[in-house]
Each structure stands twice: as C-alpha cells, then as structure tokens.
Design a protein around this motif. Structure first.
Motif, mmCIF file in Angstrom:
data_model
loop_
_atom_site.group_PDB
_atom_site.id
_atom_site.type_symbol
_atom_site.label_atom_id
_atom_site.label_comp_id
_atom_site.label_asym_id
_atom_site.label_seq_id
_atom_site.Cartn_x
_atom_site.Cartn_y
_atom_site.Cartn_z
ATOM 1 N N THR A 123 43.104 43.682 43.540
ATOM 2 C CA THR A 123 42.328 42.171 43.133
ATOM 3 C C THR A 123 41.068 43.358 42.980
ATOM 4 O O THR A 123 40.157 43.078 42.064
ATOM 5 C CB THR A 123 42.225 41.034 43.934
ATOM 6 O OG1 THR A 123 41.785 40.857 45.331
ATOM 7 C CG2 THR A 123 42.978 40.411 43.703
ATOM 8 N N ARG A 124 40.819 43.973 43.726
ATOM 9 C CA ARG A 124 39.600 44.940 43.710
ATOM 10 C C ARG A 124 38.978 45.207 42.455
ATOM 11 O O ARG A 124 38.555 46.501 42.428
ATOM 12 C CB ARG A 124 38.956 45.701 45.137
ATOM 13 C CG ARG A 124 38.976 45.187 45.926
ATOM 14 C CD ARG A 124 38.297 43.020 46.325
ATOM 15 N NE ARG A 124 37.008 43.248 45.655
ATOM 16 C CZ ARG A 124 36.017 42.766 45.289
ATOM 17 N NH1 ARG A 124 36.618 41.157 45.064
ATOM 18 N NH2 ARG A 124 34.869 42.987 44.605
ATOM 19 N N VAL A 125 40.048 46.446 41.888
ATOM 20 C CA VAL A 125 40.469 47.253 40.815
ATOM 21 C C VAL A 125 40.270 45.688 39.380
ATOM 22 O O VAL A 125 39.273 46.544 38.809
ATOM 23 C CB VAL A 125 41.409 47.150 40.794
ATOM 24 C CG1 VAL A 125 42.161 48.708 39.167
ATOM 25 C CG2 VAL A 125 42.307 48.810 42.050
ATOM 26 N N LEU A 126 40.437 44.951 39.559
ATOM 27 C CA LEU A 126 41.117 44.216 38.584
ATOM 28 C C LEU A 126 38.860 43.330 38.583
ATOM 29 O O LEU A 126 38.751 43.229 37.521
ATOM 30 C CB LEU A 126 41.551 42.937 38.510
ATOM 31 C CG LEU A 126 40.919 41.859 37.724
ATOM 32 C CD1 LEU A 126 41.680 42.631 36.452
ATOM 33 C CD2 LEU A 126 42.123 40.681 37.771
ATOM 34 N N ALA A 127 38.816 43.601 39.824
ATOM 35 C CA ALA A 127 37.089 42.727 39.685
ATOM 36 C C ALA A 127 35.774 44.087 39.787
ATOM 37 O O ALA A 127 34.904 43.700 38.779
ATOM 38 C CB ALA A 127 36.701 42.513 41.270
ATOM 39 N N PHE B 38 35.757 38.929 35.930
ATOM 40 C CA PHE B 38 35.145 39.474 37.350
ATOM 41 C C PHE B 38 35.122 38.455 38.319
ATOM 42 O O PHE B 38 35.780 38.353 39.192
ATOM 43 C CB PHE B 38 33.354 40.051 36.473
ATOM 44 C CG PHE B 38 32.509 40.484 38.810
ATOM 45 C CD1 PHE B 38 33.301 41.187 39.312
ATOM 46 C CD2 PHE B 38 31.581 39.196 39.383
ATOM 47 C CE1 PHE B 38 32.454 41.463 40.549
ATOM 48 C CE2 PHE B 38 31.104 39.528 39.947
ATOM 49 C CZ PHE B 38 31.639 40.780 41.330
ATOM 50 N N ALA B 39 35.264 36.916 37.781
ATOM 51 C CA ALA B 39 35.248 35.991 38.321
ATOM 52 C C ALA B 39 36.268 35.539 39.404
ATOM 53 O O ALA B 39 36.645 35.143 40.083
ATOM 54 C CB ALA B 39 34.318 34.489 37.846
ATOM 55 N N THR B 40 37.458 35.563 38.308
ATOM 56 C CA THR B 40 38.704 35.663 37.968
ATOM 57 C C THR B 40 39.293 36.248 39.208
ATOM 58 O O THR B 40 39.504 36.208 40.224
ATOM 59 C CB THR B 40 39.350 35.114 36.941
ATOM 60 O OG1 THR B 40 38.887 34.499 36.145
ATOM 61 C CG2 THR B 40 41.029 34.887 37.125
ATOM 62 N N ALA B 41 38.603 37.602 38.966
ATOM 63 C CA ALA B 41 39.119 38.635 40.063
ATOM 64 C C ALA B 41 38.518 38.791 41.733
ATOM 65 O O ALA B 41 39.871 38.488 42.231
ATOM 66 C CB ALA B 41 38.608 40.068 40.155
ATOM 67 N N ASN B 42 38.114 37.609 42.065
ATOM 68 C CA ASN B 42 37.424 37.750 42.928
ATOM 69 C C ASN B 42 37.691 36.308 43.617
ATOM 70 O O ASN B 42 37.997 36.381 45.085
ATOM 71 C CB ASN B 42 35.477 37.437 43.140
ATOM 72 C CG ASN B 42 34.967 38.655 43.217
ATOM 73 O OD1 ASN B 42 34.570 39.696 44.048
ATOM 74 N ND2 ASN B 42 34.998 39.268 41.907
#
Length: 385
Positions: free
Chosen positions: A80-84, A61-65
C-alpha cells in the motif's frame, strides 16, 4: 510514518528497522514511478487535462492510505505504501508544473514555494501530529492522512479551474530526450546530492544532538518543532530570493550555508542553544534550495517543464531513500558525533555541481520547436542569473 514506526513494529511483529523500510519503499516508489523513470505511467496520463490528473492522483493517494490503515500484515502494508507513492509521484510534479503556468514568469519562484510549502508544513506539523494521534493505535494516523487527502481532493474539485492537457502527447523518445542534455543531468545530480546530504543528517538527528537533549523526548521534540517552523520560513524565503536574485545564487549560497551548518553540528550538538541554532539555520538554507532546484530544471527547457520537475522529484526521493543508508554508514564509520561531516562534504559537492553546470552547453535537437527552448525573456528564470 517516521513517528509511528515503533507501534507499527509492535503491532505487526517486525523489528523497528523493518518498519523503517516503509519509509524507504515509499521514497523509492516515488522516485521510480515519477516521469520520466516510469514512461508507461507518464504516457498513459500525458494527454489528460491537468485538473483531471491532479484529482486522480489525489484519489489514488487517499485510497492507498485507507488501505494502509486496513493492512492486516507487514507485506500488505508495504504494497500500500508503493501505491501511495504512485499517487504522490503523479500529483506533486504536476502540482508544481501547474503552479508555474498559473502565474506570470516573474512570480514562478513564489508559486513553487507555495506548493512546496505544503511539504514544509507537513514537516513542521505532520510528524508530531501523526505521532501524537498514533501513540495508541498507528492506524489512526493513517486514517488522518486519508481524511486530509480526501479534503484536499474536495478542495481541488471545488476551487481549481479546468486546465488543458498538453497540446501533444510526446512519445517515449521525446520524454527521455531532456536526459541527453548535460545541464539537465547536472541539475538533477545537484538535487540528488543535496537531499542525500540533508537526509544523511536529518534521519539521524537524534543521534547527532543526543548530548544536547540527554535522550529526553521533550527536548528532541522542541528541536524538531523549531526545525519545522524554520522549514516553512525557508520555503517562503526561497521563493522570493529566486525571483529577486536568481536561481544560481540561491543554490550556491544555500548549499554552502548548509555545508557549514553540517560541519558545525559536532560542536553545536553538544548544547541545546547550539542544537536550536542548527535547527534554525539548516532548514532555512535547505528549503530555500529546495525551491530553487525545480525552478532551475524547469527554466532549462520551459516546454518540458512538467517532465523536468518530475525528474527533480525523482532525484529528490532517490536522495532521500539513499540518505538512510549513507547516514547509517557514516555513523558506523565516524561515530555519532562526527558523521555530519560526511553530509558537509556532500553539500559542498552539490554546490560544485551547481557551479560546474552553470556554463555547460545546452544540447538542442535540430528539430526542436522554438517554443521548447529557453526563452531569453525569462531572465529571472535563467540559472546564469
């Protein structure tokens, strides 16, 4: 993301409506990537110790943001929002399930309320804080989220004790087995319907109370702040009510109160006192219900608690994702004043599914282990109470 859609649209050269899809893809991504709707992801992590799973989910979550903050284009930002969402989909249901294992059965409602309290505090503080920080550069807001995620990761690494993985990693068939239970499907449907009703109004609240605010941002911010504070109180209250009076009563009462509030909004939204009263009543009822919903699902089959809480999260985010479309259609059909009546009907349907599902027979597999059935001793957890 809601408070920084304008700056994102301006920076990336898209419309505000297109920027709004960042919220939609996160909600849909969460719903579709959470177990049991994403069996491969669930199977991959099924035998991980719960502490390891929580830390990994927060790291994703932190990496995606951080990647969102660095995104050079709209398409990259969507990805990146999908990864988060994947990180959140792994984290939140696991955190809820872990919370229920760390306390005695009679305190499970309060434990869930504590975890959900993070969501309500985000509602009360995250949107205005993120909006204020991102008023000049929306990427600063994403860096703030990254920093908070990293701080949470460090806190868990230091403070959370080791938690064992489930004794056995269930296969795909076992993971989907609870979906054949009518009570499980009914409870998940209640979650979807209630959050669909709630988000139908919340996303377009500025439209509903525009006569009260007169289009002034300071008045709208006041209503949202009051709503956020009431959300925190509703989560706290819901945890205690679930433990004291039972899940079913909280669901029926909360859904009915929310429906009445939605129905009253066309008149309450004409003045600031009415809008503020709505901002107190609806989140109190709504977030009390949000505590009871996962509690109800988990109590149907304690042996599958984490899977069922994941299903509740998926239903929640599907309702959230659909709320924007349903709210938009309701505004177009009924107008800016009367569209909350659609949410009132949806909330009453959610209450009806709770009532109808209370006596539905539970499907028990012949080979089910006794430990996986509802425990009669968990009286406070049973939805009949």
């Amino acid at each position: 993301m809601a408070g920084i859609l304008g700056p994102i649209a301006e920076d990336l050269g898209v419309t505000v409506s297109a920027a709004g899809q960042l919220v939609t893809v996160f909600a849909l991504g969460y719903a579709l990537l959470a177990p049991p709707l994403a069996p491969p992801l669930a199977a991959l992590t099924a035998r991980w110790p719960r502490r390891r799973l929580l830390l990994t989910a927060l790291a994703v979550f932190a990496t995606a943001n951080a990647l969102s903050a660095l995104a050079p284009s709209y398409g990259t930002l969507l990805a990146t929002r999908v990864l988060a969402a994947a990180g959140a989909a792994l984290y939140t249901p696991t955190a809820n399930a872990v919370a229920t294992t760390l306390v005695a059965p009679e305190r499970r409602g309060r434990a869930l309320a504590t975890v959900l309290g993070g969501m309500t505090v985000a509602t009360a503080l995250g949107v205005p804080l993120g909006t204020w920080i991102g008023r000049t550069d929306w990427r600063l807001t994403m860096w703030l989220v990254t920093a908070l995620g990293t701080a949470a990761l460090a806190g868990l690494a230091l403070l959370l004790r080791d938690l064992p993985a489930p004794a056995a990693a269930p296969g795909l068939r076992d993971r989907l087995a609870p979906l054949r239970d009518r009570r499980v499907l009914g409870a998940a449907s209640t979650t979807l319907l209630f959050f669909l009703a709630f988000q139908t109004v919340y996303i377009y609240l500025a439209t509903a109370i525009s006569p009260a605010t007169g289009g002034r941002a300071d008045r709208l911010s006041l209503v949202l702040l009051v709503s956020g504070i009431a959300s925190v109180a509703g989560s706290w209250l819901g945890g205690r009510l679930v433990d004291r009076v039972g899940v079913r009563r909280v669901l029926l009462t909360g859904s009915t109160v929310a429906a009445l509030a939605f129905a009253a909004l066309p008149w309450a939204g004409r003045s600031m006192p009415g809008a503020l009263a709505y901002a107190v009543v609806t989140p109190l009822a709504g977030w009390a219900v949000s505590v009871a919903l996962p509690h109800r699902l988990a109590s149907l089959d304690p042996g599958n608690a984490q899977l069922l809480i994941s299903l509740n999260s998926s239903a929640l985010y599907l309702g959230t994702a659909a709320g924007g479309a349903v709210g938009s259609a309701a505004v177009a059909l009924f107008g800016g004043r009367w569209f909350p009546l659609a949410a009132a009907v949806l909330a009453l349907v959610a209450a009806a599914t709770t009532w109808a599902g209370a006596d539905a027979p539970r499907v028990v597999r012949p080979d089910a282990a006794p430990a996986r059935r509802p425990l009669a001793s968990l009286r406070a957890d049973r939805p009949e109470q």
